[in-house]
Design an enzyme around this catalytic site. Structure first.
Site, mmCIF file in Angstrom:
data_model
loop_
_atom_site.group_PDB
_atom_site.id
_atom_site.type_symbol
_atom_site.label_atom_id
_atom_site.label_comp_id
_atom_site.label_asym_id
_atom_site.label_seq_id
_atom_site.Cartn_x
_atom_site.Cartn_y
_atom_site.Cartn_z
ATOM 1 N N GLU A 61 116.124 -41.190 11.322
ATOM 2 C CA GLU A 61 117.548 -40.885 11.207
ATOM 3 C C GLU A 61 117.815 -39.422 11.545
ATOM 4 O O GLU A 61 118.890 -39.077 12.023
ATOM 5 C CB GLU A 61 118.055 -41.215 9.798
ATOM 6 C CG GLU A 61 119.581 -41.299 9.709
ATOM 7 C CD GLU A 61 120.070 -41.861 8.393
ATOM 8 O OE1 GLU A 61 120.428 -43.051 8.356
ATOM 9 O OE2 GLU A 61 120.088 -41.105 7.395
ATOM 10 N N HIS A 79 93.657 -54.777 7.258
ATOM 11 C CA HIS A 79 93.568 -56.220 7.472
ATOM 12 C C HIS A 79 94.832 -56.762 8.123
ATOM 13 O O HIS A 79 95.092 -57.971 8.073
ATOM 14 C CB HIS A 79 93.304 -56.920 6.141
ATOM 15 C CG HIS A 79 91.982 -56.554 5.546
ATOM 16 N ND1 HIS A 79 90.829 -57.280 5.777
ATOM 17 C CD2 HIS A 79 91.604 -55.504 4.762
ATOM 18 C CE1 HIS A 79 89.814 -56.712 5.142
ATOM 19 N NE2 HIS A 79 90.257 -55.633 4.528
ATOM 20 N N LYS A 82 128.879 -49.867 11.569
ATOM 21 C CA LYS A 82 129.754 -49.980 10.393
ATOM 22 C C LYS A 82 131.202 -50.217 10.818
ATOM 23 O O LYS A 82 131.914 -51.025 10.206
ATOM 24 C CB LYS A 82 129.662 -48.715 9.531
ATOM 25 C CG LYS A 82 128.326 -48.535 8.827
ATOM 26 C CD LYS A 82 128.389 -47.515 7.711
ATOM 27 C CE LYS A 82 128.572 -46.120 8.206
ATOM 28 N NZ LYS A 82 128.456 -45.107 7.132
#
EC number: 5.3.1.9
Length: 549
Positions: free
Chosen positions: A355, A386, A514
């Site tokens: 960000e 793993h 947004k």
């Protein structure tokens, strides 16, 4: 801060030429040539942290040229600008002063001709008083019972930092149960509310403006849930506190503004855990431990602001990152903490870095023609071994990695920690030096097998090595050392943004989605077919409406 295109500097041109000389040099060759390589390419901080950057594709000449880049782009001036309260977040006309929040020396820090430290200290004192009342049981809920559970409602910086720190410092936690709600998906808050009792729960609503969609949606749902049991709205004041600056909206919600904890526009969300946003941390581990967290960060701030770039840990790590991202074409960095309590550390700095430096426009307003922020990801070891280490070891992409581990564990159970640390040490060695075909064939001979008969398998067991890593070994994860570690990464991010000529402390990239969501939301209120968007978005919305009917 000066606006200098890094690619136009003589240092960048020198680095490009140097890369041509270095691109085929291996880490193994660098170690073979210099028996003192570890001593030359590692440093300690306060005898609490060892940073080993020797397993990188760098030489002393590489670092010297990278330091020249820092000088030509005036990194020293940028650091001074931030610490002096200059409004370096120019797109929002704001200073950037998370360092003031942990300024334990209490020296004046001036913004707009005003020392901010008295207000910082006043909020800290207010948080101390409030938290001690909650932790001690002196604070009572509406039925006279003490608080047992705290629910932090926030998103982004109002969630990721406090959640990461409370998890990392779980060995220091008190009796209060901590919960975090961020996602606007109702499932998140619904599942948390199943675990708590309205009579003994305190909600912290973390939103500077008290208008953040996700946070306020969750806060109102929590309030509705609470009032179903409590009944009278006056009881809200005993069970909700606000981390905000909007006193009017806080009061209208039913929160006593005496329990509103303020912070300032010079505190960026992803750098806000040191502020009132850290109230959940205080409620989890106590005020004294929070002060230790601040003190560790302040110690790193002093190191960063006063240490010459050649020995400055955040600067060194930042420069090495630029080297890989811009010259080797590495697009990602993995953060791999070998400590289960640190399981949210990579996620926290995924936001912190991406960000901050995920920008394509420079400080002059021009599109850049070089790489800015890397993709950050990671999981705790040994789980990652793993899962995705296969690609790091034998894939076609360069993934520089930071390995982080404590020498002392909080849970000395049997030989668990020795096994964990044996993997920590082994992985960086394996990534650096690999395993040659000759070694694979010799292993077969040692097992009494004929390599010629296993020729079809041999290539798959070869590890090229030459994969770069940093190792950060902490003496122990304490509030102090964690504060220093977080600040180390914060200043690394700042350094890269300063050198790469971008604005690190705004985040306009989160706005468009947004805005469009606010436009789409009313369109979801009925069953009418939508045709106001592109064919893909229309098709998705209309199928959603058909399926929910």
């Amino acid at each position: 801060m000066k606006n200098i295109n890094p690619t136009q500097t003589s240092a960048w041109q020198a680095l490009q030429k140097h890369y041509d000389e270095m691109k085929d040099v291996t880490i193994a060759e660098l170690f073979a040539k210099d028996s003192d390589r570890f001593a030359k390419f590692s440093a300690t901080f306060d005898d609490l942290m060892l940073v080993d950057f020797s397993k990188n594709r760098i030489t002393e000449e590489t670092l010297a040229k990278l330091q020249d880049l820092a000088k030509e782009t005036d990194l020293a001036g940028a650091i001074k600008s931030m610490f002096s309260g200059e409004k370096i977040n120019r797109t929002e006309d704001r200073a950037v002063l998370h360092v003031a929040l942990r300024n334990r020396s209490n020296t004046p820090i001036i913004v707009d001709d005003k020392d901010v430290m008295p207000e910082v200290n006043a909020v800290l004192e207010k948080m101390k008083t409030f938290s001690e009342a909650i932790i001690s049981g002196q604070w009572k809920g509406y039925t006279g019972k003490a608080i047992t559970d705290v629910v932090n409602i926030g998103i982004g910086g109002s969630d990721l930092g406090p959640f990461m720190v409370t998890e990392a410092l779980r060995p220091y936690k008190n009796h209060l149960n901590m919960h975090f709600v961020s996602n606007v998906d109702g499932t998140h808050i619904a599942e948390v509310l199943k675990k708590v009792n309205p009579e003994t729960t305190l909600f912290l609503v973390a939103s500077k403006t008290f208008t953040t969609q996700e946070t306020m949606t969750n806060a109102h749902s929590a309030r509705d849930w609470f009032l179903k049991t409590a009944g009278d709205e006056k009881h809200v004041a005993k069970h909700f506190a606000a981390l905000s600056t909007n006193a009017k909206a806080v009061g209208e919600f039913g929160i006593d503004t005496a329990n509103m904890f303020e912070f300032w526009d010079w505190v960026g969300g992803r750098y806000s855990l040191w502020s009132a946003i850290g109230l959940s941390i205080i409620l989890s581990v106590g005020f004294d431990n929070f002060v230790e967290l601040l003190s560790g960060a302040h110690a790193m701030d002093k190191h960063f602001s006063t240490t010459p770039a050649e020995k400055n840990l955040p600067v060194l790590l930042a420069l090495i990152g630029i080297w890989y991202n811009n010259f080797f074409g590495a697009e990602t960095e993995a953060i791999l903490p070998y400590d289960q309590y640190m399981h949210r550390f990579a996620a926290y700095f995924q936001q912190g870095n991406m960000e901050s430096n995920g920008k394509y426009v420079d400080r002059n307003g021009n599109a850049v023609d070089y790489q800015t922020g890397p993709i950050i990801w990671g999981e705790p070891g040994t789980n990652g071994q793993h899962a995705f280490y296969q690609l790091i070891h034998q894939g076609t992409k360069m993934v520089p990695c930071d390995f982080i581990a404590p020498a002392i564990t909080h849970n000395p159970l049997s030989d668990h920690h020795q096994k964990l640390l044996s993997n920590f040490f082994a992985q960086t060695e394996a990534l650096a030096f690999g395993k040659s075909r000759e070694v694979v064939e010799q292993e077969y001979r040692d097992q009494g097998k004929d390599p010629a008969q296993l020729e079809h398998v041999v290539p798959f067991k070869v590890f090229e090595g030459n994969r770069p890593t940093n190792s950060i070994l902490l003496r122990e994860i304490t509030p102090y050392s964690l504060g220093a570690l977080i600040a180390l990464y914060e200043h690394k991010i700042f350094t890269q943004g300063a050198i790469l000529n971008i604005f690190t402390f705004d985040q306009w990239g989160v706005e468009l989605g947004k805005q469009l969501a606010n436009r789409i939301l009313p369109e979801l209120g009925d069953d009418k077919a939508i045709s106001s968007h592109d064919s893909s978005t229309n098709g998705l919305i209309n199928r959603y409406k058909a399926w929910r009917a």
